[in-house]
Design an enzyme around this catalytic site. Structure first.
Site, short mmCIF file in Angstrom:
data_model
loop_
_atom_site.label_atom_id
_atom_site.label_comp_id
_atom_site.label_asym_id
_atom_site.label_seq_id
_atom_site.Cartn_x
_atom_site.Cartn_y
_atom_site.Cartn_z
N ILE A 290 69.98 -37.41 -12.06
CA ILE A 290 68.51 -37.17 -12.24
C ILE A 290 67.88 -38.44 -12.90
O ILE A 290 66.69 -38.89 -12.46
CB ILE A 290 68.44 -36.19 -13.56
CG1 ILE A 290 68.73 -34.90 -13.13
CG2 ILE A 290 66.86 -36.11 -14.37
CD1 ILE A 290 69.05 -33.60 -14.23
N LYS B 188 65.94 -32.43 -6.46
CA LYS B 188 66.83 -31.59 -7.50
C LYS B 188 68.10 -32.26 -7.67
O LYS B 188 68.86 -32.77 -6.74
CB LYS B 188 67.00 -30.17 -6.70
CG LYS B 188 67.72 -29.33 -7.43
CD LYS B 188 69.07 -29.12 -7.18
CE LYS B 188 70.26 -28.43 -7.91
NZ LYS B 188 71.54 -28.53 -7.54
N HIS C 80 53.79 -19.73 -1.61
CA HIS C 80 55.18 -20.43 -1.48
C HIS C 80 55.21 -20.45 0.27
O HIS C 80 56.01 -21.37 0.48
CB HIS C 80 56.25 -19.52 -2.09
CG HIS C 80 57.41 -20.39 -2.28
ND1 HIS C 80 58.54 -20.05 -3.26
CD2 HIS C 80 58.09 -21.23 -1.61
CE1 HIS C 80 59.51 -20.80 -3.02
NE2 HIS C 80 59.28 -21.49 -2.02
N ASP D 229 58.91 -28.94 -10.64
CA ASP D 229 58.61 -27.88 -9.58
C ASP D 229 59.54 -26.55 -9.84
O ASP D 229 60.81 -26.67 -9.84
CB ASP D 229 58.94 -28.45 -8.39
CG ASP D 229 58.77 -27.49 -6.89
OD1 ASP D 229 57.42 -27.55 -6.72
OD2 ASP D 229 59.56 -26.71 -6.66
N TYR E 256 62.76 -18.93 -7.60
CA TYR E 256 63.88 -19.46 -7.79
C TYR E 256 64.62 -18.67 -9.12
O TYR E 256 65.82 -19.27 -9.32
CB TYR E 256 63.65 -20.81 -8.28
CG TYR E 256 63.05 -21.82 -7.35
CD1 TYR E 256 63.04 -21.18 -5.94
CD2 TYR E 256 62.26 -22.87 -7.48
CE1 TYR E 256 62.41 -22.00 -4.87
CE2 TYR E 256 61.63 -23.68 -6.58
CZ TYR E 256 61.81 -23.02 -5.17
OH TYR E 256 61.09 -23.99 -4.33
N LYS F 243 55.24 -20.99 -7.80
CA LYS F 243 54.87 -20.60 -6.42
C LYS F 243 54.97 -19.12 -6.66
O LYS F 243 55.61 -18.36 -7.37
CB LYS F 243 55.62 -20.89 -5.61
CG LYS F 243 56.01 -22.55 -5.47
CD LYS F 243 56.68 -23.16 -4.49
CE LYS F 243 57.29 -24.49 -4.66
NZ LYS F 243 58.40 -24.61 -5.48
N1 LIG Z 1 58.35 -24.98 -1.02
C1 LIG Z 1 59.56 -24.71 -0.53
O1 LIG Z 1 59.79 -23.63 0.30
C2 LIG Z 1 60.82 -25.37 -0.96
C3 LIG Z 1 62.10 -25.17 -0.18
C4 LIG Z 1 63.09 -25.84 -0.60
C5 LIG Z 1 63.09 -26.51 -1.85
N2 LIG Z 1 62.04 -26.80 -2.71
C6 LIG Z 1 62.02 -27.43 -3.74
O2 LIG Z 1 62.48 -28.74 -3.77
C7 LIG Z 1 63.31 -29.00 -4.64
C8 LIG Z 1 64.14 -30.12 -3.85
O3 LIG Z 1 65.01 -29.50 -2.50
P1 LIG Z 1 66.42 -29.10 -2.47
O4 LIG Z 1 66.87 -28.73 -3.77
O5 LIG Z 1 66.43 -28.26 -1.40
O6 LIG Z 1 67.13 -30.35 -2.09
P2 LIG Z 1 67.26 -31.80 -2.40
O7 LIG Z 1 66.69 -32.19 -3.64
O8 LIG Z 1 67.13 -32.60 -1.40
O9 LIG Z 1 68.89 -32.09 -2.65
C9 LIG Z 1 69.61 -31.64 -3.86
C10 LIG Z 1 71.08 -31.78 -3.63
O10 LIG Z 1 71.17 -33.41 -3.75
C11 LIG Z 1 72.24 -33.64 -4.76
N3 LIG Z 1 71.82 -34.92 -5.35
C12 LIG Z 1 70.51 -35.10 -6.06
N4 LIG Z 1 70.39 -36.28 -6.35
C13 LIG Z 1 71.41 -36.96 -6.05
C14 LIG Z 1 71.83 -38.28 -5.91
N5 LIG Z 1 71.21 -39.08 -6.76
N6 LIG Z 1 73.10 -38.68 -5.57
C15 LIG Z 1 73.80 -37.83 -5.04
N7 LIG Z 1 73.37 -36.40 -4.75
C16 LIG Z 1 72.21 -36.00 -5.33
C17 LIG Z 1 72.09 -32.45 -5.82
O11 LIG Z 1 73.27 -32.17 -6.53
P3 LIG Z 1 73.49 -31.77 -8.06
O12 LIG Z 1 72.29 -31.08 -8.38
O13 LIG Z 1 74.90 -31.30 -7.98
O14 LIG Z 1 73.36 -33.10 -8.86
C18 LIG Z 1 71.85 -31.41 -4.87
O15 LIG Z 1 73.26 -30.96 -4.46
C19 LIG Z 1 63.94 -27.61 -4.54
O16 LIG Z 1 64.78 -27.72 -5.97
C20 LIG Z 1 62.81 -26.96 -5.07
O17 LIG Z 1 62.21 -27.18 -6.11
C21 LIG Z 1 60.74 -26.11 -2.18
#
Ligand SMILES: NC(=O)c1ccc[n+]([C@@H]2O[C@H](COP(=O)([O-])OP(=O)(O)OC[C@H]3O[C@@H](n4cnc5c(N)ncnc54)[C@H](OP(=O)(O)O)[C@@H]3O)[C@@H](O)[C@H]2O)c1
Ligand SMILES: *[C@@H]1O[C@H](CO)[C@@H](O)[C@H](O)[C@H]1NC(C)=O
Ligand SMILES: *[C@@H]1O[C@H](CO)[C@@H](O)[C@H](O)[C@H]1NC(C)=O
Ligand SMILES: *[C@@H]1O[C@H](CO)[C@@H](O)[C@H](O)[C@H]1NC(C)=O
Ligand SMILES: *[C@@H]1O[C@H](CO)[C@@H](O)[C@H](O)[C@H]1NC(C)=O
Length: 336
Positions: free
Chosen positions: A291, A284, A144, A77, A82, A111
């Site tokens: 990962i 993410k 988006h 994604d 981004y 997006k």
């Molecule tokens: N459509 C929209 O408006 C929208 C909005 C927000 C997000 N998104 C998409 O959704 C994706 C995910 O959301 P997000 O990035 O906001 O937050 P998330 O995936 O909920 O959280 C990411 C955080 O969690 C940590 N993490 C990941 N796996 C882990 C694990 N197994 N153990 C401990 N910590 C862990 C990562 O650290 P590290 O990276 O340092 O390992 C990072 O700090 C985004 O990257 C984006 O592609 C879309």
């Protein structure tokens, strides 16, 4: 080759398969006949401590995408905003060149940003994303946000229904195999369904323990729209939780008991729960170990009682409320 040698070979193949077989996400059927893997890698670097977007300064996203493809991810994604499309593209080309995957094995989402909502701007914006990704088509292109806003912050009044007609053009041209929307509320989805001829294949919204979205998931299920869940960890990790964010964190006893029982981490139990809600999470991480961990969630299943315990964490609390956009006529959430 003797029968014995054949048996030994077969045994070795099976063993290697069992030990090194990477995570595999099952496919979910979309309403346009295509399929999407039930988990993907997020590539937004997020906000830093000061609340500003984390700058993209090195190639960690490229390495994350490469690690993800090696670990078995087939769904990535990204988004124009981004600024990670180039890195996603390089990683994909590298993995194709190494023979790990073919383009058609991958499901790539990007997006459309808020400043390209005019119907005539959609296809050009998509072509710019494709150029940055070095791809000839996307598997999924999303609006988006329903909000139309120039780069200088001024809102403009392009209705997202017009934008959606541009998305339909992109699909007809074959530039996006599937099209969908993100951050649309129920009323906004209803308008697309009644005013246009093509249903969104996907709705991407925030879904995590604090924001479980039961009504939206039910509505989408009734209309055959797949729900992709962003920010799947919400406020689970102490270092990412706002001071006012409701529990749980990773030290919650209820979660620890479940994770002990399945020999899974809290992150894995959390992702598994979202999948059982019918959601396609896109966690993410730029950390290879995490990962790999995040996709190893297709070999266990929670009980109804465990799901009930986890349902209790739903507080309708939004991690990404974008309150700065509340004065847009198309702001999709309840105003604070
Ligand atoms: N459509 C929209 O408006 C929208 C909005 C927000 C997000 N998104 C998409 O959704 C994706 C995910 O959301 P997000 O990035 O906001 O937050 P998330 O995936 O909920 O959280 C990411 C955080 O969690 C940590 N993490 C990941 N796996 C882990 C694990 N197994 N153990 C401990 N910590 C862990 C990562 O650290 P590290 O990276 O340092 O390992 C990072 O700090 C985004 O990257 C984006 O592609 C879309
Ligand atoms: C784009 O991908 C092709 C392989 O399909 C590769 O030969 C080319 O160098 C790539 N272009 C860029 C700018 O990375
Ligand atoms: C913002 O940008 C738009 C489009 O470029 C322009 O029409 C408008 O005048 C700008 N508004 C301000 C306040 O600069
Ligand atoms: C852990 O979760 C339970 C609900 O299952 C809740 O009652 C409790 O307050 C939580 N504990 C902490 C420390 O947040
Ligand atoms: C959905 O968004 C519209 C703006 O387009 C807003 O008027 C409406 O109140 C929102 N509906 C819900 C249920 O939040």
């Amino acid at each position: 080759m003797t029968l014995t040698r054949l048996c030994v070979l077969a045994f070795l193949v099976i063993c290697t398969e069992a030990v090194t077989r990477p995570g595999v996400a099952p496919l979910v059927q979309l309403n346009d006949g295509r399929e999407i893997p039930n988990l993907g890698l997020g590539t937004w670097l997020g906000f830093n401590k000061a609340g500003a977007p984390e700058p993209v300064v090195d190639d960690k996203v490229q390495h994350a995408v490469e690690a993800a493809i090696d670990a078995g991810y087939r769904h990535i994604d990204t988004a124009a905003i981004y600024e990670t499309e180039e890195q996603v593209g390089i990683a994909i080309q590298n993995k194709i060149a190494e023979g790990v995957v073919a383009r058609e094995d991958l499901f790539i989402t990007s997006k459309l940003w808020n400043d390209r909502h005019a119907k005539k701007d959609v296809v050009p914006a998509l072509k710019e994303s494709l150029a940055r990704l070095n791809l000839t088509y996307l598997d999924l292109y999303l609006i988006h946000w329903p909000i139309a806003q120039y780069e200088n912050g001024t809102y403009y009044d392009t209705d997202y229904v017009e934008t959606w007609k541009g998305m339909i053009d992109a699909q007809v041209l074959g530039l996006a195999r599937s099209i969908g929307v993100s951050n649309f509320n129920r009323t906004q989805l209803d308008r697309l369904l009644t005013m246009t001829t093509v249903k969104p294949a996907v709705l991407q919204i925030e879904v995590n323990l604090n924001l479980q979205q039961p009504q939206m998931i039910k509505f989408c299920k009734e209309h055959g729209i797949a729900v992709v869940g962003y920010t799947p960890f919400g406020s689970l990790f102490h270092n990412r939780a706002a001071p006012n964010a409701p529990p749980p964190r990773t030290d919650n006893q209820t979660l620890l008991k479940i994770s002990d029982k399945y020999h899974k981490t809290i992150a894995q139990v959390n992702l598994r729960y979202l999948i059982e809600l019918g959601v396609i999470p896109i966690p993410k991480s730029v950390t290879p170990k995490r990962i790999g961990e995040n996709i190893e969630v297709f070999d266990f299943q929670l009980t109804q009682r465990e799901r009930d315990l986890m349902r209790a964490f739903d507080k309708n609390y939004r991690t990404i409320p974008v309150t700065m956009w509340e004065d847009s006529p198309y702001y999709p959430f309840h105003k604070k």
